[in-house]
Design a protein around this motif. Sequence first.
Motif, PDB file in Angstrom:
ATOM      1  N   GLU A  14       2.710 -13.654 -18.751  1.00 41.43           N
ATOM      2  CA  GLU A  14       1.721 -13.538 -17.676  1.00 41.43           C
ATOM      3  C   GLU A  14       1.425 -12.078 -17.362  1.00 41.43           C
ATOM      4  O   GLU A  14       0.270 -11.708 -17.091  1.00 41.43           O
ATOM      5  CB  GLU A  14       2.224 -14.276 -16.437  1.00 41.43           C
ATOM      6  CG  GLU A  14       2.255 -15.786 -16.622  1.00 41.43           C
ATOM      7  CD  GLU A  14       2.880 -16.518 -15.457  1.00 41.43           C
ATOM      8  OE1 GLU A  14       3.326 -15.840 -14.495  1.00 41.43           O
ATOM      9  OE2 GLU A  14       2.952 -17.763 -15.503  1.00 41.43           O
ATOM     10  N   ALA A  15       2.463 -11.236 -17.396  1.00 34.56           N
ATOM     11  CA  ALA A  15       2.252  -9.811 -17.153  1.00 34.56           C
ATOM     12  C   ALA A  15       1.353  -9.213 -18.225  1.00 34.56           C
ATOM     13  O   ALA A  15       0.454  -8.409 -17.937  1.00 34.56           O
ATOM     14  CB  ALA A  15       3.597  -9.082 -17.110  1.00 34.56           C
ATOM     15  N   LYS A  16       1.582  -9.608 -19.475  1.00 34.10           N
ATOM     16  CA  LYS A  16       0.741  -9.111 -20.568  1.00 34.10           C
ATOM     17  C   LYS A  16      -0.710  -9.533 -20.361  1.00 34.10           C
ATOM     18  O   LYS A  16      -1.638  -8.726 -20.517  1.00 34.10           O
ATOM     19  CB  LYS A  16       1.255  -9.654 -21.905  1.00 34.10           C
ATOM     20  CG  LYS A  16       0.416  -9.238 -23.128  1.00 34.10           C
ATOM     21  CD  LYS A  16       1.026  -9.789 -24.417  1.00 34.10           C
ATOM     22  CE  LYS A  16       0.149  -9.443 -25.626  1.00 34.10           C
ATOM     23  NZ  LYS A  16       0.076  -7.993 -25.863  1.00 34.10           N
ATOM     24  N   LYS A  17      -0.896 -10.775 -19.988  1.00 34.06           N
ATOM     25  CA  LYS A  17      -2.251 -11.300 -19.777  1.00 34.06           C
ATOM     26  C   LYS A  17      -2.970 -10.552 -18.665  1.00 34.06           C
ATOM     27  O   LYS A  17      -4.184 -10.292 -18.740  1.00 34.06           O
ATOM     28  CB  LYS A  17      -2.173 -12.792 -19.449  1.00 34.06           C
ATOM     29  CG  LYS A  17      -3.517 -13.455 -19.261  1.00 34.06           C
ATOM     30  CD  LYS A  17      -3.345 -14.946 -18.980  1.00 34.06           C
ATOM     31  CE  LYS A  17      -4.706 -15.612 -18.768  1.00 34.06           C
ATOM     32  NZ  LYS A  17      -4.541 -17.075 -18.494  1.00 34.06           N
ATOM     33  N   GLU A  18      -2.215 -10.172 -17.635  1.00 27.56           N
ATOM     34  CA  GLU A  18      -2.804  -9.505 -16.480  1.00 27.56           C
ATOM     35  C   GLU A  18      -2.830  -7.981 -16.613  1.00 27.56           C
ATOM     36  O   GLU A  18      -3.312  -7.286 -15.716  1.00 27.56           O
ATOM     37  CB  GLU A  18      -2.027  -9.904 -15.220  1.00 27.56           C
ATOM     38  CG  GLU A  18      -2.128 -11.393 -14.902  1.00 27.56           C
ATOM     39  CD  GLU A  18      -1.196 -11.813 -13.788  1.00 27.56           C
ATOM     40  OE1 GLU A  18      -0.522 -10.924 -13.219  1.00 27.56           O
ATOM     41  OE2 GLU A  18      -1.139 -13.026 -13.501  1.00 27.56           O
ATOM     42  N   GLY A  19      -2.279  -7.474 -17.744  1.00 29.89           N
ATOM     43  CA  GLY A  19      -2.255  -6.031 -17.951  1.00 29.89           C
ATOM     44  C   GLY A  19      -1.205  -5.309 -17.139  1.00 29.89           C
ATOM     45  O   GLY A  19      -1.273  -4.088 -16.958  1.00 29.89           O
ATOM     46  N   ILE A  44      18.710   2.248  -9.370  1.00 24.06           N
ATOM     47  CA  ILE A  44      17.940   1.198 -10.042  1.00 24.06           C
ATOM     48  C   ILE A  44      17.026   0.495  -9.043  1.00 24.06           C
ATOM     49  O   ILE A  44      15.843   0.250  -9.320  1.00 24.06           O
ATOM     50  CB  ILE A  44      18.877   0.188 -10.732  1.00 24.06           C
ATOM     51  CG1 ILE A  44      19.576   0.842 -11.926  1.00 24.06           C
ATOM     52  CG2 ILE A  44      18.106  -1.054 -11.179  1.00 24.06           C
ATOM     53  CD1 ILE A  44      20.608  -0.029 -12.596  1.00 24.06           C
ATOM     54  N   ASN A  45      17.561   0.196  -7.861  1.00 22.97           N
ATOM     55  CA  ASN A  45      16.757  -0.482  -6.841  1.00 22.97           C
ATOM     56  C   ASN A  45      15.594   0.382  -6.353  1.00 22.97           C
ATOM     57  O   ASN A  45      14.570  -0.136  -5.911  1.00 22.97           O
ATOM     58  CB  ASN A  45      17.639  -0.875  -5.652  1.00 22.97           C
ATOM     59  CG  ASN A  45      18.528  -2.075  -5.956  1.00 22.97           C
ATOM     60  OD1 ASN A  45      18.171  -2.926  -6.767  1.00 22.97           O
ATOM     61  ND2 ASN A  45      19.690  -2.139  -5.318  1.00 22.97           N
ATOM     62  N   GLN A  46      15.752   1.684  -6.436  1.00 22.22           N
ATOM     63  CA  GLN A  46      14.698   2.607  -6.003  1.00 22.22           C
ATOM     64  C   GLN A  46      13.704   2.915  -7.124  1.00 22.22           C
ATOM     65  O   GLN A  46      12.681   3.546  -6.885  1.00 22.22           O
ATOM     66  CB  GLN A  46      15.325   3.912  -5.496  1.00 22.22           C
ATOM     67  CG  GLN A  46      16.147   3.759  -4.228  1.00 22.22           C
ATOM     68  CD  GLN A  46      16.887   5.020  -3.842  1.00 22.22           C
ATOM     69  OE1 GLN A  46      17.027   5.955  -4.645  1.00 22.22           O
ATOM     70  NE2 GLN A  46      17.361   5.087  -2.608  1.00 22.22           N
ATOM     71  N   SER A  47      14.010   2.454  -8.337  1.00 23.94           N
ATOM     72  CA  SER A  47      13.181   2.749  -9.507  1.00 23.94           C
ATOM     73  C   SER A  47      12.071   1.714  -9.654  1.00 23.94           C
ATOM     74  O   SER A  47      12.084   0.674  -8.985  1.00 23.94           O
ATOM     75  CB  SER A  47      14.042   2.740 -10.770  1.00 23.94           C
ATOM     76  OG  SER A  47      14.294   1.409 -11.191  1.00 23.94           O
ATOM     77  N   PRO A  48      11.115   1.954 -10.561  1.00 24.75           N
ATOM     78  CA  PRO A  48      10.067   0.955 -10.820  1.00 24.75           C
ATOM     79  C   PRO A  48      10.485  -0.131 -11.809  1.00 24.75           C
ATOM     80  O   PRO A  48       9.636  -0.889 -12.287  1.00 24.75           O
ATOM     81  CB  PRO A  48       8.926   1.803 -11.395  1.00 24.75           C
ATOM     82  CG  PRO A  48       9.605   2.952 -12.061  1.00 24.75           C
ATOM     83  CD  PRO A  48      10.827   3.231 -11.233  1.00 24.75           C
ATOM     84  N   ALA A  49      11.771  -0.225 -12.124  1.00 28.09           N
ATOM     85  CA  ALA A  49      12.249  -1.195 -13.112  1.00 28.09           C
ATOM     86  C   ALA A  49      11.919  -2.619 -12.693  1.00 28.09           C
ATOM     87  O   ALA A  49      11.985  -2.977 -11.508  1.00 28.09           O
ATOM     88  CB  ALA A  49      13.752  -1.048 -13.317  1.00 28.09           C
ATOM     89  N   THR A  50      11.562  -3.432 -13.681  1.00 26.78           N
ATOM     90  CA  THR A  50      11.289  -4.854 -13.447  1.00 26.78           C
ATOM     91  C   THR A  50      12.384  -5.747 -14.027  1.00 26.78           C
ATOM     92  O   THR A  50      12.452  -6.933 -13.702  1.00 26.78           O
ATOM     93  CB  THR A  50       9.942  -5.255 -14.081  1.00 26.78           C
ATOM     94  OG1 THR A  50       9.974  -4.967 -15.493  1.00 26.78           O
ATOM     95  CG2 THR A  50       8.794  -4.481 -13.435  1.00 26.78           C
ATOM     96  N   HIS A  51      13.213  -5.189 -14.923  1.00 28.76           N
ATOM     97  CA  HIS A  51      14.289  -5.941 -15.571  1.00 28.76           C
ATOM     98  C   HIS A  51      15.485  -5.019 -15.790  1.00 28.76           C
ATOM     99  O   HIS A  51      15.328  -3.791 -15.879  1.00 28.76           O
ATOM    100  CB  HIS A  51      13.856  -6.488 -16.938  1.00 28.76           C
ATOM    101  CG  HIS A  51      12.725  -7.461 -16.881  1.00 28.76           C
ATOM    102  ND1 HIS A  51      11.408  -7.065 -16.668  1.00 28.76           N
ATOM    103  CD2 HIS A  51      12.692  -8.821 -17.006  1.00 28.76           C
ATOM    104  CE1 HIS A  51      10.638  -8.129 -16.657  1.00 28.76           C
ATOM    105  NE2 HIS A  51      11.371  -9.198 -16.864  1.00 28.76           N
TER     106      HIS A  51
END
Length: 243
Positions: A14-19, A44-51
């Motif tokens: 879904e992320a790929k589809k939405e760019g 890590i919590n302050q970073s832009p990480a998604t995984h």
Amino acid sequence: MRQKVLNIHQQILEAKKEGQKLLAILLDPDKIVWEKLDHLLLKINQSPATHIFVGGSIVKTAIIEDLIASLKLKTNLPVVIFPGDPSQISPQADAILFLSLLSGRNPDYLIEYQVQAAPILKKTNLEVISTGYILIESGNETAVARVSKTKPLNRENFDLVLATAQAGEMLGNKLIYLEAGSGAKNAVPLKMIQLISQNIEIPIIVGGGIVDLHGIQNAYNAGADLVVIGTAFENDSHFFEPK
């Protein structure tokens, strides 16, 4: 205790589809300083990480279970196992990248370890994400090449890398992972990422040799759907902060 994250692969699609571009921080259990873990998790919590990816080519310590438990307790990010072999499987994680080293011809990493892992995974609730793993020449011997006893693909042979990625897609892999290797001298060439992203449909993960935020953005611009940062963050927990 938080609920288990559902269908990470679908979220990536879904992320790929939405760019929407994704970012994973890779933690090698052997490199964790336990006394500094709380500080690391704060960053890590302050970073832009998604995984968060957990694993390594060789993991000698026995802290994977404790590490994942701490990650699940103190972060809300999906925890995905990035295994070097079946010993790194933990049912506490949310998912596992079920890797096949398509760039090499060592049967252990093409199918043998997967055969060993299958009955273990069947006893867990882990989401199993079939991933074609392609090691790209990076200017120095990386741990992946040394441990797997395979040669990376020539970074100038775009046709071979593309054909390998396409074969992985045709075999049914859900993701393609282009890897320069931990501590790589050179990242995966941007033109290679671009070529592959334009010629396969499944999401592309890119990791290894990315040393700054500019490198992450360049990989995104070239077509990477998810970028992995490991060594650079290990060496500098302030990696994501403005310099």
